[in-house]
Design an enzyme around this catalytic site. Sequence first.
Site, mmCIF file in Angstrom:
data_model
loop_
_atom_site.group_PDB
_atom_site.id
_atom_site.type_symbol
_atom_site.label_atom_id
_atom_site.label_comp_id
_atom_site.label_asym_id
_atom_site.label_seq_id
_atom_site.Cartn_x
_atom_site.Cartn_y
_atom_site.Cartn_z
ATOM 1 N N CYS A 99 102.674 39.244 -43.092
ATOM 2 C CA CYS A 99 102.651 39.179 -41.628
ATOM 3 C C CYS A 99 101.290 39.569 -41.065
ATOM 4 O O CYS A 99 100.969 39.219 -39.938
ATOM 5 C CB CYS A 99 103.734 40.074 -41.060
ATOM 6 S SG CYS A 99 103.624 41.781 -41.638
ATOM 7 N N ARG A 102 106.107 45.976 -27.175
ATOM 8 C CA ARG A 102 105.979 46.480 -28.555
ATOM 9 C C ARG A 102 106.123 47.997 -28.505
ATOM 10 O O ARG A 102 105.286 48.677 -27.901
ATOM 11 C CB ARG A 102 104.630 46.075 -29.149
ATOM 12 C CG ARG A 102 104.322 46.839 -30.403
ATOM 13 C CD ARG A 102 103.157 46.299 -31.177
ATOM 14 N NE ARG A 102 103.517 45.075 -31.861
ATOM 15 C CZ ARG A 102 102.789 44.528 -32.843
ATOM 16 N NH1 ARG A 102 101.669 45.090 -33.229
ATOM 17 N NH2 ARG A 102 103.179 43.414 -33.427
ATOM 18 N N HIS A 129 111.163 42.656 -35.979
ATOM 19 C CA HIS A 129 109.996 41.907 -35.488
ATOM 20 C C HIS A 129 110.393 40.417 -35.446
ATOM 21 O O HIS A 129 109.935 39.611 -36.250
ATOM 22 C CB HIS A 129 108.815 42.150 -36.428
ATOM 23 C CG HIS A 129 107.477 41.781 -35.859
ATOM 24 N ND1 HIS A 129 107.305 41.293 -34.574
ATOM 25 C CD2 HIS A 129 106.231 41.815 -36.407
ATOM 26 C CE1 HIS A 129 106.019 41.060 -34.368
ATOM 27 N NE2 HIS A 129 105.352 41.353 -35.464
ATOM 28 N N ARG A 183 102.135 32.065 -35.443
ATOM 29 C CA ARG A 183 102.603 33.010 -34.430
ATOM 30 C C ARG A 183 102.447 32.385 -33.041
ATOM 31 O O ARG A 183 103.315 32.491 -32.196
ATOM 32 C CB ARG A 183 101.807 34.331 -34.481
ATOM 33 C CG ARG A 183 102.048 35.206 -35.693
ATOM 34 C CD ARG A 183 103.485 35.691 -35.780
ATOM 35 N NE ARG A 183 103.954 36.359 -34.575
ATOM 36 C CZ ARG A 183 103.696 37.627 -34.244
ATOM 37 N NH1 ARG A 183 102.987 38.380 -35.039
ATOM 38 N NH2 ARG A 183 104.191 38.160 -33.134
ATOM 39 N N GLN A 226 107.708 37.498 -35.278
ATOM 40 C CA GLN A 226 107.020 37.247 -36.549
ATOM 41 C C GLN A 226 107.903 36.385 -37.450
ATOM 42 O O GLN A 226 107.442 35.389 -38.034
ATOM 43 C CB GLN A 226 106.703 38.577 -37.243
ATOM 44 C CG GLN A 226 106.055 38.421 -38.609
ATOM 45 C CD GLN A 226 104.625 37.910 -38.543
ATOM 46 O OE1 GLN A 226 103.816 38.421 -37.798
ATOM 47 N NE2 GLN A 226 104.315 36.875 -39.317
ATOM 48 N N ASP A 263 104.409 43.237 -46.901
ATOM 49 C CA ASP A 263 103.969 43.873 -45.649
ATOM 50 C C ASP A 263 103.275 45.176 -46.044
ATOM 51 O O ASP A 263 103.394 45.629 -47.193
ATOM 52 C CB ASP A 263 105.220 44.154 -44.779
ATOM 53 C CG ASP A 263 104.909 44.790 -43.432
ATOM 54 O OD1 ASP A 263 103.744 44.736 -42.990
ATOM 55 O OD2 ASP A 263 105.838 45.358 -42.809
#
Length: 306
Positions: free
Chosen positions: A263, A101, A128, A291, A131, A223
Amino acid sequence: MNLKGRDYLTLLDFTKEEIEHVLNLSLQLKKEPREILKNKTLIMLFQKPSTRTRISFEVAMTQLGGHAIYMDFVTSQLSRGESLSDTAKVLSRYGDVIMARLYRHEDIELIAKSSEVPVINGLTDLYHPCQTTGDLLTVLEKKGKIDGLTIAFVGDCGFNMANSTMIGFSKMGANVRLVAPEDPVYLPKPEILEKAKKQAKGKIEIFHDPVEGVKGVDIIYTDVWVSMGQEEEKEKRLKDLKPFQVNSELVSHASPDVIVMHCLPAHRGQEITSNVMDGPHSVIWDQAENRLHAQKGILAAIVGGL
Ligand code: CP
Ligand code: NVA
């Protein structure tokens, strides 16, 4: 289909059929995890904070019979100037797969180039993909299909989550509406929009009026307004994005059976209100759980060769 050894950096690199394969594996391993990664190790490298990505990957490795190791920039030699490419070369001699990440997407491309084992993008400023894989799984479970649905991404459409949602959902045949202020910082970069449109099976449209943008849609997605790394722009972002809050009034303009997704982490009272997050349209907690199952699907495909 064999995805063994492939990097998972952006869904732009995968066909609709390949993503379907990962989703099928995720569904199978959700029902019944199997020890297909016995004695395999995932190394997880973090430059930014995480709750879900870190823990779901670690639990996924446990459920598949393997092991995960956490490392970050602060407590490793990266903090003392060892290069990312040297670090990646070494890590890939130990582990069977690396997840990272990072801020800059170019850095994960550099890790992938230097690594002898597959590399997974656990979020960069641009994408991402893990996700979005979990999100596609959630929509498949809740709606029975993705093709032909309409999803409105409301708020900051210029960063990682909007890019990956646009790419993944439109590739799978959904129509994607980006609902954002007119300022280009809140919209995808032209080159990313172009790439997404080239691969899209559904429509990609931009709306600046939030009510028009969510009219009749099957899915509303939002988000945070201030992503990791944007802390200095906080005041301006909160002001500009205020009209794009996902609240019950906005949700009332969507389809009566709309599902609301986020998310996480959420900032309750900013991009989404508590009554929507905890209300009847929200699938946010199942989405967060998925996830874990999506990580198993991704690992099974690119490490296990299933
Ligand atoms: N959604 C997500 O990636 O959460 P974390 O930042 O907690 O990993
Ligand atoms: N856009 C958010 C996503 C967090 C999972 C961020 O980058 O901070």
